[in-house]
Design an enzyme around this catalytic site. Sequence first.
Site, short mmCIF file in Angstrom:
data_model
loop_
_atom_site.label_atom_id
_atom_site.label_comp_id
_atom_site.label_asym_id
_atom_site.label_seq_id
_atom_site.Cartn_x
_atom_site.Cartn_y
_atom_site.Cartn_z
N GLU A 375 0.80 -1.23 0.00
CA GLU A 375 0.00 0.00 0.00
C GLU A 375 0.84 1.29 0.00
O GLU A 375 0.47 2.27 0.62
CB GLU A 375 -0.95 0.00 1.22
CG GLU A 375 -1.93 -1.16 1.18
CD GLU A 375 -2.75 -1.31 2.46
OE1 GLU A 375 -3.91 -1.70 2.35
OE2 GLU A 375 -2.23 -1.05 3.56
C1 TNX Z 1 -4.49 -4.16 4.73
S1 TNX Z 1 -2.87 -6.49 4.25
C2 TNX Z 1 -3.23 -3.87 5.21
C3 TNX Z 1 -3.07 -3.36 6.56
C4 TNX Z 1 -4.40 -3.20 7.27
C5 TNX Z 1 -5.30 -4.35 6.93
C6 TNX Z 1 -6.60 -4.34 7.66
C7 TNX Z 1 -1.78 -5.41 4.19
C8 TNX Z 1 -0.49 -5.85 3.73
N1 TNX Z 1 -2.06 -4.17 4.56
O1 TNX Z 1 -2.37 -2.15 6.56
O2 TNX Z 1 -4.15 -3.16 8.63
O3 TNX Z 1 -5.55 -4.32 5.55
O4 TNX Z 1 -7.31 -5.50 7.43
#
Ligand code: TNX
Length: 618
Positions: A375
């Site tokens: 992300e």
């Molecule tokens: C996605 S899964 C994220 C996290 C959040 C999560 C909540 C991933 C690698 N990143 O930053 O905490 O969703 O479900």
Amino acid sequence: MSRTPRTGVAPVPEQPPGPDAGPGPAAPSTVTPGAGTPGAGTPGAGTLARSAARAAGRLLTPPTVGLGDVVPAPASVRPRPAADFVLAADAAVRVSADPAAREVADHLAELLRPATGYPLPVADLPPTPGPLQLTLSTAAPRGPVATVPGDAEGYRLDVAPDAVRITAGTATGLFHGVQTLRQLLPVAVESRTPVAQHWVVPGGTIVDRPRLPYRGAMLDVARHFFTVEDVYRVIDHLARYKLNHLHLHLTDDQGWRIAVDSWPRLATVGGRTAVGGGPGGWYTAADYRRIVGYAARRHVTVVPEVDLPGHTNAALVAYPELAPDKVPPPPYTGTEVGFSYVDPTDERTYDFVADVLGEVAALTPGPWLHIGGDEAYKVKGAAYTGFVERAQRIVAGLGRTVVGWHQIAPAGQVDGRVLQWWGTDGDDPTVAEAVRRGARVILSPGNHAYLDMKYAPDTPIGHDWAGLIDVHRAYHWDPATHLTGVPAEAVLGVEAPLWTESVTSLAEIEFLFFPRLPALAEVAWSAPSTRSWTGFRERLAGHGPRWRAAGIAFHPSPEIPWPAAPTGRHLPDAATGEHREPARDQRAPGRDATTSDHRQSLAARTAASITQSDRFRP
Ligand code: TNX
């Protein structure tokens, strides 16, 4: 094959004996003269009396558990109903003269002493065999334990009237055998105070080994901070179900949780915040070493994650020089993602990455360093892959293996690189291509393995962006075929992440872990031929009373035929240990909930914890 249990625990379906199950021990006579007597040729009166008492105990007290009632399902189970074992008050644990094996024997004695009240001294094997034997050997007495090259975790458990023998090629295998033995003892073994009980173990032989080498869970200690003692307890939960990796998500926008000597403000400034505005916290190097050591003694490897280049707001608050505009951002206590990043064009950023990863690696005995990579929406294209490739080289230079969320797939391959898949649709050509170039994969599919997802719409905490995950959904998928273009050989293992935006206490961690963590443990450990939803839910049912006896909170999912009341959602009150119903009318925040929503939710939950509700009591 499992005997009909006497406690309402449902029987499991017959499991096929594995190829290496061996013929099993010869049927012993009911009384074994001389057992437990050093050098005994002729049994003494005391020995005979003890043997007779044991035999009588066996007749009077059948086992409460079937030999097959084990989670995760063992590779092969051969019950011998005439060969039950009864633990006597004068029993000793005997173990191969090896320091690591000795540690496992000490662990077994420590597990059994509180509930039995027996002294259970531990001593080397030989000369005296004794009723609890842990033997380190590449070949078990009756057939090989490890027939698969590289199988370092298998064990063999033989239960006969005179002794319980665990044999394994490694201390890790012995440790897993001990966890199986623990599940075969009556529920009362979980008591922390002595219980008057016949400690019967069902007779027979289990030969077992894991399907996948990497079996893990992740705890996000960044969104909310959890104490060293909380983490110990999480490690205990992993070990119980033969999970061997704990991934710690140590850094994120809302908090930096590990002290770094060369960049001290990361912890002292970046560690002061948490989702919802709580006090935060961080681990000193000594704290972190304690966690790693505690895990190692339970054969669990810690995988530290420093999430880069995104999810770095806390680091930027501490060191604005890392920010693209060199301006300190405000501390962040909400739950949005994807807005922060360290400046990939500034060399100072790579000093930071090298220093931090170097210090974390120095504190971490395991082979893995997780660099995050998820992300980072504001670092695109070549800027992103270039950053990841430099971070990968830094990890390789430290002699460690790179793990990253699957977004790092487009970056160049380094030896042994591992991608952690968290998608929800089972098809990602970029990941498949990285696998063709040599990457391996840890599977954490968001719609099966994400333990921060709710069980059902009315689950009081958790998210639902990846769907609702009931126990069946956590259980019902196959790592070997899950991802298109990723063959079974490329699947290193399975990991169950627990993100903690909505999770604020150990009881809430447990409530989301149980019963889904054992389901995922079975996905990772058990051969497909031994797995079935029907068998699993029946075996798992007997664990509810164990969790209750151990004070572990869990979600009493209606999918599982729990043997007895109580039903209801059991979150033990942190202060009193009393089980309580969490605030059903409060929704923990989702990814886009506001901080003030979250504060209100926390306040309401705190209030609920002191208002005991009888609505869901038995
Ligand atoms: C996605 S899964 C994220 C996290 C959040 C999560 C909540 C991933 C690698 N990143 O930053 O905490 O969703 O479900």
